[in-house]
Design a protein around this motif. Sequence first.
Motif, short mmCIF file in Angstrom:
data_model
loop_
_atom_site.label_atom_id
_atom_site.label_comp_id
_atom_site.label_asym_id
_atom_site.label_seq_id
_atom_site.Cartn_x
_atom_site.Cartn_y
_atom_site.Cartn_z
N ARG A 31 -49.83 48.45 75.21
CA ARG A 31 -48.80 47.53 74.72
C ARG A 31 -49.22 46.06 74.87
NH1 ARG A 31 -43.20 48.22 73.78
NH2 ARG A 31 -42.57 46.32 72.76
N TYR A 32 -50.06 45.78 75.89
CA TYR A 32 -50.50 44.40 76.11
C TYR A 32 -51.17 43.84 74.86
CZ TYR A 32 -53.32 40.52 77.81
OH TYR A 32 -53.92 39.30 77.95
N ASP A 33 -52.09 44.60 74.27
CA ASP A 33 -52.78 44.13 73.07
C ASP A 33 -51.82 43.89 71.92
OD1 ASP A 33 -55.26 44.07 74.30
OD2 ASP A 33 -55.71 46.15 73.75
N ALA A 34 -50.85 44.78 71.76
CA ALA A 34 -49.86 44.64 70.69
C ALA A 34 -48.99 43.40 70.90
CB ALA A 34 -48.99 45.88 70.60
N GLU A 35 -48.58 43.15 72.15
CA GLU A 35 -47.75 41.98 72.45
C GLU A 35 -48.56 40.70 72.29
OE1 GLU A 35 -44.33 41.79 73.29
OE2 GLU A 35 -44.44 43.84 72.55
N ARG A 157 -51.97 44.23 54.37
CA ARG A 157 -51.32 45.38 54.99
C ARG A 157 -52.33 46.49 55.30
NH1 ARG A 157 -46.79 46.25 51.82
NH2 ARG A 157 -48.09 47.29 50.30
N GLU A 158 -53.28 46.72 54.40
CA GLU A 158 -54.25 47.79 54.58
C GLU A 158 -55.29 47.46 55.66
OE1 GLU A 158 -57.89 49.70 52.01
OE2 GLU A 158 -56.07 49.15 50.95
N LEU A 159 -55.86 46.28 55.60
CA LEU A 159 -56.93 45.92 56.52
C LEU A 159 -56.40 45.38 57.85
CD1 LEU A 159 -59.34 44.24 53.96
CD2 LEU A 159 -59.44 46.57 54.86
N GLY A 160 -55.37 44.56 57.78
CA GLY A 160 -54.71 44.06 58.98
C GLY A 160 -55.57 43.20 59.88
N PRO A 161 -55.04 42.89 61.05
CA PRO A 161 -55.70 41.97 61.97
C PRO A 161 -56.99 42.51 62.58
CG PRO A 161 -53.74 42.89 62.98
CD PRO A 161 -53.75 43.36 61.56
N ALA A 162 -57.26 43.80 62.43
CA ALA A 162 -58.49 44.36 62.98
C ALA A 162 -59.70 44.02 62.11
CB ALA A 162 -58.38 45.87 63.13
N GLU A 163 -59.48 43.76 60.82
CA GLU A 163 -60.60 43.51 59.92
C GLU A 163 -60.56 42.16 59.23
OE1 GLU A 163 -61.76 46.82 57.41
OE2 GLU A 163 -60.41 48.11 58.55
N LEU A 164 -59.38 41.55 59.14
CA LEU A 164 -59.28 40.27 58.44
C LEU A 164 -59.26 39.11 59.43
CD1 LEU A 164 -56.57 41.12 55.77
CD2 LEU A 164 -59.03 40.87 55.43
N GLY A 183 -56.69 38.64 67.54
CA GLY A 183 -56.19 37.68 68.50
C GLY A 183 -57.22 37.01 69.38
N VAL A 184 -58.52 37.26 69.14
CA VAL A 184 -59.56 36.60 69.93
C VAL A 184 -60.55 35.93 68.98
CG1 VAL A 184 -59.37 38.14 71.93
CG2 VAL A 184 -60.95 38.71 70.11
N GLU A 185 -61.18 34.86 69.48
CA GLU A 185 -62.13 34.12 68.67
C GLU A 185 -63.27 35.03 68.24
OE1 GLU A 185 -64.71 30.00 68.86
OE2 GLU A 185 -63.31 30.48 70.48
N ALA A 186 -63.65 34.94 66.96
CA ALA A 186 -64.69 35.80 66.40
C ALA A 186 -65.64 34.97 65.55
CB ALA A 186 -64.06 36.90 65.56
#
Length: 194
Positions: A31-35, A157-164, A183-186
Amino acid sequence: MTVTDHRSTGPTDVDGGPGGDAWAVLLPAGRYDAERLVHHDTLELTVPPGVPAPRPGDPVAVLADEPSRLVALGRVARLDGGTLLVTYTRRSFDAPVPTGQVSVAGPVTPLAPGTYRELADRLGPPPPRRTWLVSLDLPIEAESPAEAVRLFWSYVRELGPAELPAFVSPSGDELAMQAFVLGVEANQDPEEDD
């Protein structure tokens, strides 16, 4: 500009609840990562039967486990059956604070008011708020602007924050732009990956 003052973290709450009670709430696994990734105004948790129950208005220290750290403060908004709703009053998901010797026994644990105050003091006052520019740019081939917008939202919606990657910079200092993924610098420079 999107104004989020209605969602801002208010001043640190250090007073006890209606009966002087304070509580520690442990975020469930994952839940920490989601929050941390998406701004939420409230936290909803299931409280197992037989666990001491906080009352509306009681202050809550929200903790993440392994290692134990304080990530937010809040107040109990309601407790219906086994569902606890906490309204955040101060968030620190990006800069959690070690809890020291605070021990929790399950998802909800009573805290001594002095312990709660100590945790709130460790968190300190909220940093000043400032305006940020956040953007997400995607090259999209389409027959019309309306179709391009529809495809844009489908990709989001498909790619979301994990890929965009989302690009963020302080307002007025666009040269300081940084890319963030999950949520982290990349780093988005392919030449620097080699």
